[in-house]
Design a protein around this motif. Structure first.
Motif, PDB file in Angstrom:
ATOM      1  N   LEU A 134       0.824  -1.208   0.000  1.00 56.68           N
ATOM      2  CA  LEU A 134       0.000   0.000   0.000  1.00 56.68           C
ATOM      3  C   LEU A 134       0.855   1.254   0.000  1.00 56.68           C
ATOM      4  N   LYS A 135       1.973   1.199   0.731  1.00 57.96           N
ATOM      5  CA  LYS A 135       2.877   2.347   0.770  1.00 57.96           C
ATOM      6  C   LYS A 135       3.438   2.620  -0.610  1.00 57.96           C
ATOM      7  N   LYS A 136       3.797   1.559  -1.337  1.00 63.30           N
ATOM      8  CA  LYS A 136       4.307   1.722  -2.697  1.00 63.30           C
ATOM      9  C   LYS A 136       3.220   2.261  -3.618  1.00 63.30           C
ATOM     10  N   GLN A 137       1.983   1.744  -3.449  1.00 68.80           N
ATOM     11  CA  GLN A 137       0.901   2.187  -4.316  1.00 68.80           C
ATOM     12  C   GLN A 137       0.579   3.658  -4.104  1.00 68.80           C
ATOM     13  N   GLN A 138       0.714   4.132  -2.867  1.00 69.94           N
ATOM     14  CA  GLN A 138       0.423   5.525  -2.581  1.00 69.94           C
ATOM     15  C   GLN A 138       1.417   6.460  -3.254  1.00 69.94           C
ATOM     16  N   THR A 139       2.649   5.980  -3.471  1.00 64.04           N
ATOM     17  CA  THR A 139       3.658   6.821  -4.103  1.00 64.04           C
ATOM     18  C   THR A 139       3.899   6.415  -5.554  1.00 64.04           C
ATOM     19  N   MET A 140       3.089   5.500  -6.065  1.00 65.51           N
ATOM     20  CA  MET A 140       3.303   4.982  -7.409  1.00 65.51           C
ATOM     21  C   MET A 140       2.798   5.980  -8.438  1.00 65.51           C
ATOM     22  N   PRO A 141       3.601   6.310  -9.445  1.00 68.39           N
ATOM     23  CA  PRO A 141       3.115   7.155 -10.530  1.00 68.39           C
ATOM     24  C   PRO A 141       1.913   6.504 -11.203  1.00 68.39           C
ATOM     25  N   THR A 142       0.986   7.331 -11.698  1.00 65.77           N
ATOM     26  CA  THR A 142      -0.241   6.815 -12.284  1.00 65.77           C
ATOM     27  C   THR A 142      -0.035   6.549 -13.766  1.00 65.77           C
ATOM     28  N   LEU A 143      -0.154   5.293 -14.165  1.00 65.09           N
ATOM     29  CA  LEU A 143      -0.067   4.912 -15.575  1.00 65.09           C
ATOM     30  C   LEU A 143      -1.474   4.558 -16.025  1.00 65.09           C
ATOM     31  N   ILE A 144      -2.128   5.502 -16.693  1.00 64.70           N
ATOM     32  CA  ILE A 144      -3.538   5.366 -17.036  1.00 64.70           C
ATOM     33  C   ILE A 144      -3.691   4.621 -18.351  1.00 64.70           C
ATOM     34  N   GLY A 145      -4.694   3.765 -18.413  1.00 70.07           N
ATOM     35  CA  GLY A 145      -4.999   3.108 -19.676  1.00 70.07           C
ATOM     36  C   GLY A 145      -5.515   1.702 -19.491  1.00 70.07           C
ATOM     37  N   GLN A 146      -6.644   1.406 -20.166  1.00 74.14           N
ATOM     38  CA  GLN A 146      -7.218   0.064 -20.148  1.00 74.14           C
ATOM     39  C   GLN A 146      -7.196  -0.569 -21.533  1.00 74.14           C
ATOM     40  N   SER A 147      -6.643   0.128 -22.521  1.00 72.04           N
ATOM     41  CA  SER A 147      -6.575  -0.411 -23.874  1.00 72.04           C
ATOM     42  C   SER A 147      -5.608  -1.585 -23.920  1.00 72.04           C
ATOM     43  N   ALA A 148      -5.708  -2.387 -24.970  1.00 70.09           N
ATOM     44  CA  ALA A 148      -4.852  -3.573 -25.097  1.00 70.09           C
ATOM     45  C   ALA A 148      -3.359  -3.227 -25.074  1.00 70.09           C
ATOM     46  N   PRO A 149      -2.907  -2.170 -25.801  1.00 67.25           N
ATOM     47  CA  PRO A 149      -1.481  -1.835 -25.740  1.00 67.25           C
ATOM     48  C   PRO A 149      -1.007  -1.476 -24.339  1.00 67.25           C
ATOM     49  N   THR A 308      13.521  -3.731 -24.106  1.00 64.10           N
ATOM     50  CA  THR A 308      12.938  -2.516 -24.671  1.00 64.10           C
ATOM     51  C   THR A 308      11.447  -2.445 -24.383  1.00 64.10           C
ATOM     52  N   LEU A 309      11.016  -1.289 -23.920  1.00 66.15           N
ATOM     53  CA  LEU A 309       9.596  -1.010 -23.742  1.00 66.15           C
ATOM     54  C   LEU A 309       9.196   0.060 -24.750  1.00 66.15           C
ATOM     55  N   ARG A 310       8.147  -0.193 -25.506  1.00 67.73           N
ATOM     56  CA  ARG A 310       7.656   0.813 -26.449  1.00 67.73           C
ATOM     57  C   ARG A 310       6.345   1.383 -25.939  1.00 67.73           C
ATOM     58  N   LEU A 311       6.310   2.691 -25.749  1.00 68.41           N
ATOM     59  CA  LEU A 311       5.097   3.352 -25.273  1.00 68.41           C
ATOM     60  C   LEU A 311       4.240   3.742 -26.464  1.00 68.41           C
ATOM     61  N   PRO A 312       2.988   3.310 -26.516  1.00 67.48           N
ATOM     62  CA  PRO A 312       2.121   3.666 -27.648  1.00 67.48           C
ATOM     63  C   PRO A 312       1.753   5.138 -27.610  1.00 67.48           C
ATOM     64  N   ALA A 313       1.642   5.731 -28.786  1.00 70.16           N
ATOM     65  CA  ALA A 313       1.166   7.112 -28.879  1.00 70.16           C
ATOM     66  C   ALA A 313      -0.313   7.162 -28.509  1.00 70.16           C
ATOM     67  N   LEU A 314      -0.788   8.324 -28.102  1.00 71.75           N
ATOM     68  CA  LEU A 314      -2.175   8.442 -27.667  1.00 71.75           C
ATOM     69  C   LEU A 314      -3.141   8.157 -28.821  1.00 71.75           C
ATOM     70  N   ARG A 315      -2.763   8.512 -30.042  1.00 70.75           N
ATOM     71  CA  ARG A 315      -3.637   8.258 -31.191  1.00 70.75           C
ATOM     72  C   ARG A 315      -3.795   6.759 -31.462  1.00 70.75           C
ATOM     73  N   GLU A 316      -2.883   5.943 -30.914  1.00 71.39           N
ATOM     74  CA  GLU A 316      -2.960   4.495 -31.092  1.00 71.39           C
ATOM     75  C   GLU A 316      -3.871   3.849 -30.060  1.00 71.39           C
ATOM     76  N   ARG A 317      -4.322   4.615 -29.096  1.00 71.10           N
ATOM     77  CA  ARG A 317      -5.197   4.055 -28.053  1.00 71.10           C
ATOM     78  C   ARG A 317      -6.288   5.064 -27.687  1.00 71.10           C
ATOM     79  N   PRO A 318      -7.149   5.418 -28.639  1.00 74.10           N
ATOM     80  CA  PRO A 318      -8.183   6.431 -28.380  1.00 74.10           C
ATOM     81  C   PRO A 318      -9.152   6.037 -27.278  1.00 74.10           C
ATOM     82  N   ASP A 319      -9.294   4.726 -27.020  1.00 73.76           N
ATOM     83  CA  ASP A 319     -10.201   4.293 -25.951  1.00 73.76           C
ATOM     84  C   ASP A 319      -9.766   4.823 -24.588  1.00 73.76           C
ATOM     85  N   ASP A 320      -8.484   5.175 -24.460  1.00 73.58           N
ATOM     86  CA  ASP A 320      -7.981   5.670 -23.172  1.00 73.58           C
ATOM     87  C   ASP A 320      -8.199   7.170 -22.994  1.00 73.58           C
ATOM     88  N   ILE A 321      -8.609   7.861 -24.069  1.00 73.69           N
ATOM     89  CA  ILE A 321      -8.765   9.319 -23.979  1.00 73.69           C
ATOM     90  C   ILE A 321      -9.796   9.726 -22.924  1.00 73.69           C
TER      91      ILE A 321
END
Length: 449
Positions: A134-149, A308-321
């Motif tokens: 819980l302590k880690k989650q409270q300080t965890m940066p928020t990575l938003i997105g439910q899309s498949a990517p 390597t981690l590739r971050l998808p562009a926002l236009r590639e995951r419009p469902d997350d907008i």
């Protein structure tokens, strides 16, 4: 957690039969007899349970309990005496003993109490682990997105974060590369150490070397004292080298040496300094193409490209907008003391159709501006930048003179015209088109409307 028990048998072997019974029950047991053995063993190892058989008037029976609870408060202590008086039992329980009892005729009777003590110890261990999570989650940066990517990206982060390997993060500007690096750090064994980030593309080679490696006193004009660099400051922690693709070539050689040797040398210095730093590199450029053009060292690329981690562009995951919109609305409502509940349908439609060359950072700026301008509780098209209003009124080029129009062309044009006729209201448009809103959303995505 280990099922280990220390049996302290100071009472002339009254607990002599207990260790074998405990071992038969599946416990790890160490058996000691003297005060010196007890102190030495407790210094070397942590025990889940300590069982101490004490003489009736032993002067150290309470000091032993006090010492154990002071050093390892999660250890459960069971005190056994030939004659357990009530007042002594009360004092022992007040000091943190799990149980204080008379020496049973059959040592096997102690097993029930030991099992309960061990169970309590395990429960406490689980509570402590949950608190850490819980302590880690409270300080965890928020990575938003439910899309498949994004779901796949989160799985990859969770998989590589504990491995302590070098990671290369690739993604367009504004996709959140630093946030991902912070998540990797927070989920790693280095989470309680420092996280540093430096943009490798904004410094000259000399300044970058000074920032990364530090300098010795007198190394150059103005170096009046020794200064440690970021690699030293981040020792045992994590260092993000952002925009690694912009790093000067001669600095790439020095970085490669650091990654291979795990040592750095300060500017103006002669001695190697050992460092233990997890390096994460990030870039918006294609490093493989830079290697082909001899603008990036191939050996450094291979050294960084462990994973390597590739971050998808926002236009590639419009469902997350919509998720980002809600998140940023809540964020800036708190910042500016506003009460904005959401967006109108035509405002959301305009946001969904935008290409976002600046990615999430651009969307955040748009929502921040809209929250500032909004006084009605709902963000409308008028609260968005002017190009969004123009975009919703602009029709696509017609194909009147094209005799080879496809069915998809006709459908796309018709949906566009209907949406414009109802000012972007999806519910009304779906009703006119004779389809449900979910089908309309799918077609809007299909045609990038």
């Amino acid at each position: 957690m280990r099922r280990n028990i220390l049996v302290v048998d100071k009472d002339n072997g009254s607990l002599a039969a207990l260790p074998e019974l405990l071992k038969a029950a599946g416990y790890e047991v160490i058996h000691v007899h003297t005060h010196h053995e007890t102190r030495s063993t407790l210094t070397k190892e942590h025990f889940a349970v300590v069982i101490a058989g004490l003489e009736e008037h032993h002067a150290q029976k309470q000091s032993l309990l006090k010492s154990i609870k002071a050093n390892t408060p999660d250890t459960e202590v069971i005190l056994v005496s030939r004659a357990a008086r009530v007042d002594a039992a009360v004092r022992a329980m007040q000091m943190g003993a799990f149980h204080f009892l008379s020496l049973p005729e059959n040592p096997a009777d102690l097993l029930v109490i030991v099992d309960k003590a061990m169970e309590k110890c395990f429960l406490q261990s689980e509570v402590n682990e949950l608190r850490q999570i819980l302590k880690k989650q409270q300080t965890m940066p928020t990575l938003i997105g439910q899309s498949a990517p994004m779901q796949e990206l989160k799985k990859e982060i969770a998989r590589i974060a504990p491995l302590d390997c070098t990671v290369l993060i690739q993604g367009e500007t504004g996709t959140g590369k630093e946030m991902v690096a912070k998540m990797i750090h927070k989920l790693s064994s280095r989470a309680d150490k420092r996280f540093y980030a430096i943009n490798a593309g904004v410094f000259s080679p000399e300044l970058l070397a000074n920032e990364l490696f530090g300098h010795e006193k007198g190394a150059f004009t103005g170096a009046q004292s020794t200064k440690e660099g970021i690699f030293e400051a981040a020792n045992n922690g994590t260092l993000l080298l952002d925009e690694i693709g912009e790093m000067p070539v001669n600095m790439q050689v020095q970085l490669l040496r650091v990654l291979q040797e795990r040592t750095i040398t300060r500017v103006g210095g002669t001695s190697d300094i050992s460092i233990d730093v997890r390096v994460i590199a990030a870039t918006h450029r294609n490093l493989e193409k830079l290697v082909e053009k001899n603008q990036f060292r191939q050996d450094l690329f291979y050294r960084l490209n462990v994973f390597t981690l590739r971050l998808p562009a926002l236009r590639e995951r419009p469902d997350d907008i919509p998720l980002f919109c809600n998140f940023f609305i809540e964020k800036y409502c708190k910042t500016f003391g506003k009460k904005v509940t959401g967006l109108s349908e035509n405002a959301m439609l305009a946001l969904m159709r935008h290409s976002y060359p600046g990615n999430v950072r651009e969307l955040e700026n748009i929502i921040e501006r809209a929250v500032v301008l909004c006084d009605s509780g709902t963000i409308h098209l008028a609260h968005l930048p002017q190009e969004f209003s123009i975009g919703t009124k602009r029709t696509r080029k017609t194909h009147t003179n094209n005799t080879h129009r496809t069915l998809a062309d006709v459908e796309q044009e018709h949906i566009t015209q209907v949406l414009h006729s109802v000012d972007g209201n999806k519910a009304s448009a779906a009703k006119i088109l004779g389809i449900d809103r979910a089908t309309l959303w799918r077609k809007l995505k299909k045609y990038s409307l």
